[in-house]
Design a protein around this motif. Structure first.
Motif, PDB file in Angstrom:
ATOM      1  N   ALA A  55       7.676  11.155  11.130  1.00  0.00           N
ATOM      2  CA  ALA A  55       7.114  11.484   9.818  1.00  0.00           C
ATOM      3  C   ALA A  55       5.946  10.566   9.486  1.00  0.00           C
ATOM      4  O   ALA A  55       4.935  11.003   8.931  1.00  0.00           O
ATOM      5  CB  ALA A  55       8.202  11.379   8.745  1.00  0.00           C
ATOM      6  N   ASP A  56       6.064   9.288   9.838  1.00  0.00           N
ATOM      7  CA  ASP A  56       4.975   8.338   9.586  1.00  0.00           C
ATOM      8  C   ASP A  56       3.729   8.747  10.368  1.00  0.00           C
ATOM      9  O   ASP A  56       2.613   8.733   9.849  1.00  0.00           O
ATOM     10  CB  ASP A  56       5.415   6.935   9.987  1.00  0.00           C
ATOM     11  N   HIS A  57       3.929   9.139  11.625  1.00  0.00           N
ATOM     12  CA  HIS A  57       2.799   9.568  12.457  1.00  0.00           C
ATOM     13  C   HIS A  57       2.144  10.819  11.867  1.00  0.00           C
ATOM     14  O   HIS A  57       0.910  10.905  11.800  1.00  0.00           O
ATOM     15  CB  HIS A  57       3.277   9.844  13.885  1.00  0.00           C
ATOM     16  N   LEU A  58       2.964  11.768  11.423  1.00  0.00           N
ATOM     17  CA  LEU A  58       2.401  13.006  10.872  1.00  0.00           C
ATOM     18  C   LEU A  58       1.684  12.744   9.552  1.00  0.00           C
ATOM     19  O   LEU A  58       0.627  13.346   9.284  1.00  0.00           O
ATOM     20  CB  LEU A  58       3.513  14.053  10.692  1.00  0.00           C
ATOM     21  N   ARG A  59       2.214  11.823   8.732  1.00  0.00           N
ATOM     22  CA  ARG A  59       1.508  11.474   7.484  1.00  0.00           C
ATOM     23  C   ARG A  59       0.148  10.878   7.796  1.00  0.00           C
ATOM     24  O   ARG A  59      -0.850  11.183   7.153  1.00  0.00           O
ATOM     25  CB  ARG A  59       2.330  10.459   6.669  1.00  0.00           C
ATOM     26  N   ALA A  60       0.113  10.004   8.810  1.00  0.00           N
ATOM     27  CA  ALA A  60      -1.124   9.294   9.141  1.00  0.00           C
ATOM     28  C   ALA A  60      -2.160  10.210   9.773  1.00  0.00           C
ATOM     29  O   ALA A  60      -3.354   9.929   9.720  1.00  0.00           O
ATOM     30  CB  ALA A  60      -0.828   8.130  10.080  1.00  0.00           C
ATOM     31  N   THR A  61      -1.699  11.301  10.372  1.00  0.00           N
ATOM     32  CA  THR A  61      -2.631  12.179  11.079  1.00  0.00           C
ATOM     33  C   THR A  61      -2.846  13.492  10.349  1.00  0.00           C
ATOM     34  O   THR A  61      -3.439  14.415  10.885  1.00  0.00           O
ATOM     35  CB  THR A  61      -2.123  12.478  12.509  1.00  0.00           C
ATOM     36  N   THR A  62      -2.334  13.559   9.111  1.00  0.00           N
ATOM     37  CA  THR A  62      -2.532  14.776   8.325  1.00  0.00           C
ATOM     38  C   THR A  62      -3.987  14.870   7.881  1.00  0.00           C
ATOM     39  O   THR A  62      -4.552  13.910   7.381  1.00  0.00           O
ATOM     40  CB  THR A  62      -1.606  14.760   7.086  1.00  0.00           C
ATOM     41  N   SER A  63      -4.560  16.032   8.055  1.00  0.00           N
ATOM     42  CA  SER A  63      -5.956  16.240   7.670  1.00  0.00           C
ATOM     43  C   SER A  63      -6.119  16.146   6.158  1.00  0.00           C
ATOM     44  O   SER A  63      -5.309  16.675   5.403  1.00  0.00           O
ATOM     45  CB  SER A  63      -6.417  17.616   8.141  1.00  0.00           C
ATOM     46  N   THR A  64      -7.157  15.448   5.715  1.00  0.00           N
ATOM     47  CA  THR A  64      -7.451  15.407   4.285  1.00  0.00           C
ATOM     48  C   THR A  64      -8.198  16.661   3.849  1.00  0.00           C
ATOM     49  O   THR A  64      -8.362  16.910   2.680  1.00  0.00           O
ATOM     50  CB  THR A  64      -8.306  14.167   3.941  1.00  0.00           C
ATOM     51  N   ASP A  65      -8.654  17.463   4.825  1.00  0.00           N
ATOM     52  CA  ASP A  65      -9.405  18.671   4.497  1.00  0.00           C
ATOM     53  C   ASP A  65      -8.478  19.876   4.322  1.00  0.00           C
ATOM     54  O   ASP A  65      -8.761  20.766   3.543  1.00  0.00           O
ATOM     55  CB  ASP A  65     -10.428  18.999   5.603  1.00  0.00           C
ATOM     56  N   GLY A  72       0.803  -1.220   0.000  1.00  0.00           N
ATOM     57  CA  GLY A  72       0.000   0.000   0.000  1.00  0.00           C
ATOM     58  C   GLY A  72       0.831   1.264   0.000  1.00  0.00           C
ATOM     59  O   GLY A  72       1.731   1.429  -0.831  1.00  0.00           O
ATOM     60  N   ASP A  73       0.547   2.137   0.987  1.00  0.00           N
ATOM     61  CA  ASP A  73       1.237   3.424   0.988  1.00  0.00           C
ATOM     62  C   ASP A  73       2.664   3.333   1.529  1.00  0.00           C
ATOM     63  O   ASP A  73       3.352   4.343   1.686  1.00  0.00           O
ATOM     64  CB  ASP A  73       0.423   4.482   1.749  1.00  0.00           C
ATOM     65  N   GLU A  74       3.121   2.113   1.839  1.00  0.00           N
ATOM     66  CA  GLU A  74       4.551   1.948   2.168  1.00  0.00           C
ATOM     67  C   GLU A  74       5.408   1.949   0.893  1.00  0.00           C
ATOM     68  O   GLU A  74       6.636   1.990   0.981  1.00  0.00           O
ATOM     69  CB  GLU A  74       4.782   0.631   2.916  1.00  0.00           C
ATOM     70  N   LEU A  75       4.751   1.878  -0.263  1.00  0.00           N
ATOM     71  CA  LEU A  75       5.465   1.833  -1.530  1.00  0.00           C
ATOM     72  C   LEU A  75       5.186   3.095  -2.343  1.00  0.00           C
ATOM     73  O   LEU A  75       4.050   3.532  -2.387  1.00  0.00           O
ATOM     74  CB  LEU A  75       5.034   0.586  -2.337  1.00  0.00           C
ATOM     75  N   PRO A  76       6.160   3.711  -2.991  1.00  0.00           N
ATOM     76  CA  PRO A  76       7.583   3.323  -2.973  1.00  0.00           C
ATOM     77  C   PRO A  76       8.287   3.703  -1.676  1.00  0.00           C
ATOM     78  O   PRO A  76       9.436   3.379  -1.491  1.00  0.00           O
ATOM     79  CB  PRO A  76       8.162   4.108  -4.149  1.00  0.00           C
ATOM     80  N   GLY A  77       7.603   4.406  -0.793  1.00  0.00           N
ATOM     81  CA  GLY A  77       8.205   4.793   0.485  1.00  0.00           C
ATOM     82  C   GLY A  77       8.838   6.166   0.419  1.00  0.00           C
ATOM     83  O   GLY A  77       9.072   6.720  -0.658  1.00  0.00           O
ATOM     84  N   PRO A  78       9.126   6.728   1.600  1.00  0.00           N
ATOM     85  CA  PRO A  78       9.700   8.075   1.645  1.00  0.00           C
ATOM     86  C   PRO A  78      11.085   8.103   0.993  1.00  0.00           C
ATOM     87  O   PRO A  78      11.814   7.110   1.008  1.00  0.00           O
ATOM     88  CB  PRO A  78       9.820   8.355   3.155  1.00  0.00           C
ATOM     89  N   PRO A  79      11.447   9.264   0.416  1.00  0.00           N
ATOM     90  CA  PRO A  79      12.799   9.384  -0.148  1.00  0.00           C
ATOM     91  C   PRO A  79      13.853   9.355   0.959  1.00  0.00           C
ATOM     92  O   PRO A  79      13.610   9.816   2.072  1.00  0.00           O
ATOM     93  CB  PRO A  79      12.776  10.753  -0.839  1.00  0.00           C
TER      94      PRO A  79
END
Ligand code: ZN
Length: 313
Positions: A193-203, A166-173
């Motif tokens: 960074a993983d935590h912030l990506r997961a909690t970033t607002s889609t709005d 899933g979103d682990e690919l291709p992964g962060p640079p």
């Protein structure tokens, strides 16, 4: 003859005078002159002289440093402290100190310290792992560091994260030029960074964290939030544990360590030692997994101690 270990880090340089039994007699540390190679050499030499003055005689000196001495060129490669890259660190320090010195990668020094008289003492093979600003590792077999022709034994941090979906690919640079390296997920900055990506607002605007009273600024803060019952931080820690289990399973399949010792800032996360071994079995090619995952015995002194142990008793 006494032994001095030096841990040449990106933010601090630490040196320790070690007794024959492994007891650290004296430690000293200073901020690293960032980006200034000649000043770095001078500071290392000054710290050694300072410890020797207290000891009363010349000592054997071992240096733990980021990256590795390239067997092809004799110059430093793979270092995230970029002022060391391409330098002949061994020759330059030997000129300053007027004697032969020994060098090793900093994660190798950590692994050696824990294998000789630390959390993995008396076991073999040992895989020592640094989970900190970066992710490194070292392999110790029968009390000796494993050295290969490329000087990269144990460097698992720049392998791709195994079993990415899933979103682990291709992964962060990654700074190494690739994407999805283990380090980009399992380092302290990777966990944050993983935590912030997961909690970033889609709005909200792309990349903006969701409005929240609990937006952490470090991996330690994510872990503290999880301990306090924050559900999203708990989810991030669970993802981190599963990724660490997958990544360590691939190491276990290759070198079959008796003990894996964690070091670096993230080794302070207590839940790793129970949860990761519960998660890694499905990824390991064995009916039963006897490998133990343990915290370090020597804490942040592992680097200087291992550097001193580069000179056997
Ligand atoms: Zn990388």
């Amino acid at each position: 003859m006494g032994r001095i270990g030096v841990d040449l880090g990106g933010t601090k340089i630490e040196a320790a005078l070690m007794a024959a039994d492994g007891h650290v007699i004296r430690r000293t540390r200073r901020p690293t002159p960032a980006g200034d190679y000649p000043a770095t050499l001078t500071l290392v030499a000054d710290l050694v002289k300072e410890l020797e003055a207290g000891h009363g005689s010349a000592c054997r000196v071992g240096i733990g440093h980021p990256g590795a001495v390239s067997p092809a060129t004799g110059l430093i490669k793979n270092a995230n402290s970029t002022c060391l890259l391409g330098q002949d660190l061994k020759t330059d320090l030997e000129a300053r100190l007027g004697r032969e010195i020994r060098l090793a990668n900093d994660a190798d020094c950590f692994a050696l310290s824990e294998a000789v008289d630390g959390a993995a003492a008396g076991t073999s093979p040992v895989f020592g792992v640094i989970l900190g600003t970066g992710v490194g590792g070292g392999v110790v077999v029968d009390g000796k560091l494993l050295h290969g022709p490329n000087a990269i034994a144990g460097e698992w941090g720049h392998n791709p994260l195994p079993g990415g979906t899933g979103d682990e690919l291709p992964g962060p640079p990654c700074y190494c030029g690739r994407h999805g390296c283990i380090e980009t997920f399992l380092s302290g900055p990777g966990l944050l960074a993983d935590h912030l990506r997961a909690t970033t607002s889609t709005d909200g605007p792309a990349g903006e964290p969701a409005a929240s009273a609990a937006t952490p600024a470090s991996a330690e803060e994510v872990v503290a939030l999880a301990a306090g019952g924050d559900r999203e931080a708990g989810d991030s820690l669970r993802r981190h544990e599963l990724r660490l289990a997958r990544a360590l399973a691939s190491v276990i399949n290759i070198i079959d360590p008796q003990v894996i010792v964690l070091g670096g800032g993230l080794s302070k996360i207590d839940s790793l030692y129970d949860n990761v071994p519960r998660l890694w079995s499905p990824f390991i090619f064995s009916d039963h997994v006897a490998t133990r995952l343990v915290p370090p015995r020597h804490g942040d002194a592992g680097g200087v101690r291992g550097a001193a142990w580069l000179w056997p008793a």
